[in-house]
Scaffold this active site. Structure first.
Site, mmCIF file in Angstrom:
data_model
loop_
_atom_site.group_PDB
_atom_site.id
_atom_site.type_symbol
_atom_site.label_atom_id
_atom_site.label_comp_id
_atom_site.label_asym_id
_atom_site.label_seq_id
_atom_site.Cartn_x
_atom_site.Cartn_y
_atom_site.Cartn_z
ATOM 1 N N HIS A 156 0.817 -1.226 0.000
ATOM 2 C CA HIS A 156 0.000 0.000 0.000
ATOM 3 C C HIS A 156 0.846 1.269 0.000
ATOM 4 C CE1 HIS A 156 -4.032 -1.868 0.739
ATOM 5 N NE2 HIS A 156 -3.257 -2.881 1.062
ATOM 6 N N ASP A 364 4.071 9.505 -1.450
ATOM 7 C CA ASP A 364 2.919 8.822 -0.870
ATOM 8 C C ASP A 364 2.517 7.649 -1.741
ATOM 9 O OD1 ASP A 364 0.949 8.384 1.017
ATOM 10 O OD2 ASP A 364 0.189 10.430 0.937
HETATM 11 P P1 ADP Z 1 -2.364 7.188 4.686
HETATM 12 O O1 ADP Z 1 -2.773 5.792 4.298
HETATM 13 O O2 ADP Z 1 -0.880 7.437 4.591
HETATM 14 O O3 ADP Z 1 -2.878 7.616 6.027
HETATM 15 P P2 ADP Z 1 -4.253 8.091 2.587
HETATM 16 O O4 ADP Z 1 -4.554 9.475 2.118
HETATM 17 O O5 ADP Z 1 -4.036 7.107 1.490
HETATM 18 O O6 ADP Z 1 -3.019 8.189 3.601
HETATM 19 O O7 ADP Z 1 -5.468 7.516 3.452
HETATM 20 C C1 ADP Z 1 -5.877 8.193 4.572
HETATM 21 C C2 ADP Z 1 -7.288 7.775 4.964
HETATM 22 O O8 ADP Z 1 -7.486 8.206 6.303
HETATM 23 C C3 ADP Z 1 -8.347 8.462 4.122
HETATM 24 O O9 ADP Z 1 -9.454 7.623 3.921
HETATM 25 C C4 ADP Z 1 -8.727 9.677 4.952
HETATM 26 O O10 ADP Z 1 -10.087 10.076 4.826
HETATM 27 C C5 ADP Z 1 -8.450 9.229 6.366
HETATM 28 N N1 ADP Z 1 -7.924 10.376 7.109
HETATM 29 C C6 ADP Z 1 -6.813 11.089 6.819
HETATM 30 N N2 ADP Z 1 -6.665 12.108 7.662
HETATM 31 C C7 ADP Z 1 -7.710 12.064 8.505
HETATM 32 C C8 ADP Z 1 -8.143 12.871 9.596
HETATM 33 N N3 ADP Z 1 -7.463 13.964 9.961
HETATM 34 N N4 ADP Z 1 -9.270 12.512 10.243
HETATM 35 C C9 ADP Z 1 -9.959 11.428 9.847
HETATM 36 N N5 ADP Z 1 -9.609 10.643 8.818
HETATM 37 C C10 ADP Z 1 -8.502 10.955 8.157
#
Ligand code: ADP
Length: 456
Positions: A156, A364
């Site tokens: 991922h 990312d």
């Molecule tokens: P990572 O897997 O590195 O955290 P991604 O952008 O691929 O980054 O996925 C992040 C997921 O977590 C998304 O579905 C997003 O909506 C959720 N997310 C990210 N930041 C927040 C936050 N501040 N509060 C709630 N959910 C979050």
């Protein structure tokens, strides 16, 4: 294929608990569609002494099996090797990596112990799908415990350039481990090309066709499967109670000012300091925008037991404080920086309220927030997306305003351009973005991976 699906991931969504996101729903759907299976992972519990076996929860034809970690395993395998060595190196931050042989030993031990637990559940006709960087070696350990059925792995996070990957003292062991799978899937073509190049240049792999290599006496298929979201969910969530409530609360404060939004886990891969500096640069250079635009950054702290994350927290606190002190006025705060998390409904409401979405990671895997932002927009008046060229999503979302997040002046220009973009251009770009988000959604991703896994 008649067998069941067996899934392993570090975190798992147990029946009854709310599914934390699109991925959990997609994997649960995959299990249901196959008429049953097993989902195995860490329980999330850390215990004093090793507990034997797994705890089982059944839901319909699906068994959920979880195992605990001991404190030493958690420190070495999870905090140590996974999050202090693999995560930084795979995100090109060799400077932040901590290489400790004891951490690797714990990583290997947990991969082996979990593989043995998982192997008990498999039948010859099943297909096994293992997820993410916590379990790079699980496939090889499964093979060692006698499993020779179909087995795939999906990473991922990014797979780095071979020169970066080779910084890991155990890179050969890890690469050989990955080749125990029949199928290895990556988020982007860049990741796939990196892994192929590593195998060809350093392990003597021979290309069989454009996606299959012969290496370590095995045939491995290596392919790109870019993960998606559930676009219908994010199109409707802004109208949910939570979505409206969040947009109302923030809307009352920002009033008629343009809203720029960022939503990220607090991680050094997300480019948060650079993003704040770019916003500061917008205010430095554009007097006319002072008092007219508000930047809201939501960033809940994560992995606080790892030093690099504590330092990032302090850096962001300082930066936001400085920019606000320089520019805030009695009735306007340039940056609202919220170190906490919000539910999916609330986030969707805020995405829709925003004129500009800033998704500017330094590196990312995919960045699902970019896709969620797109899906949540209103078709007749959509916000503009400023997206890092180093986000996995940039391969698909070419109609965003693409930026180099290290280039502060360039990112500042992109923010200004997004803020002043005419509605016709915003609509045109959004049509192209949303078409991709809709077509290559989460269901497409899991079906494509599983089809490749079971193909002869
Ligand atoms: P990572 O897997 O590195 O955290 P991604 O952008 O691929 O980054 O996925 C992040 C997921 O977590 C998304 O579905 C997003 O909506 C959720 N997310 C990210 N930041 C927040 C936050 N501040 N509060 C709630 N959910 C979050």
């Amino acid at each position: 294929m008649t067998g069941r699906l067996i899934i392993a991931s570090n975190r798992i969504a147990l029946p009854g608990a709310p599914k934390p996101g699109g991925l959990a729903v997609a994997l649960a759907d995959a299990l249901a569609e196959r008429g049953g299976g097993v989902w195995f992972g860490w329980s999330g519990e850390v215990v004093e002494r090793e507990t034997r076996g797994v705890r089982l929860f059944a839901e319909g034809a699906v068994d959920y099996a979880v195992a605990d970690l001991t404190q030493d395993e958690h420190d070495g395998y999870y905090l140590g090797y996974s999050n202090r060595a693999l995560w930084p190196v795979f995100h090109y931050r060799v400077d932040l990596a901590h290489f400790d042989e004891a951490d690797f030993a714990a990583y290997e031990h947990v991969n082996r112990r979990f593989a043995r637990l998982l192997a008990q559940f498999t039948r010859p006709e099943d297909a096994v799908w293992i997820h993410d960087y916590h379990f790079l070696l699980m496939g090889q350990e499964m093979r060692a415990s006698g499993w020779d059925g179909r087995m795939g792995f999906f990473l991922h996070i990014p797979f780095p350039a071979p020169e970066i990957f080779s910084a890991l003292p155990q890179h050969q062991r890890l690469a050989r481990g990955l080749c125990a799978y029949d199928l290895v899937g990556f988020q982007t073509h860049r990741d796939t090309a990196n892994f192929r190049r590593y195998l060809i240049e350093t392990a003597g792999a021979v290309e069989q066709d454009h996606r299959t290599l012969r290496v370590f006496d095995r045939t491995v298929r290596i392919e790109t499967f870019s993960i998606g979201i559930d676009p219908d969910e994010f199109a409707s969530l802004p109208d949910s109670e939570d979505g409206r409530a969040a947009a109302d609360r923030l809307g009352r404060i920002t009033e008629n000012r343009a809203l720029v939004i960022g939503v990220d886990r607090m991680d050094y891969s997300k480019g948060l300091p650079q993003r704040m500096e770019a916003f500061g640069r917008v205010l430095d250079d554009h007097e006319e925008l002072r008092g007219r635009v508000s930047f809201v950054q939501i960033a809940p702290p994560s992995r606080e037991a790892v030093d690099a994350y504590q330092q990032l927290r302090e850096q962001l606190d300082r930066l936001a404080g400085r920019i606000n002190a320089d520019y805030a006025d009695l009735d306007w705060m340039p940056i609202r920086y919220l170190a906490r998390s919000y539910g999916r409904g609330s986030l969707a409401g805020l995405y829709r309220l925003a004129r500009v979405g800033l998704v500017t990671p330094l590196m990312d895997g995919m960045n699902l927030v970019a896709k969620e932002f797109v899906a949540a927009q209103q078709p007749d008046d959509p916000g503009a997306l400023v997206l890092s060229e180093f986000a996995g999503a940039a391969e698909q979302l070419q109609a965003a305003i693409l930026v180099n997040p290290h280039d502060i002046a360039g990112t500042a220009d992109a923010i200004v351009r997004a803020l002043s973009m005419p509605v016709e251009e915003r609509r045109e770009r959004w049509q192209s973005l949303v078409a991709n988000v809709r077509e290559q959604d989460i269901g497409w991703w899991r079906k494509a991976f599983l089809a490749a896994l079971v193909e002869p």
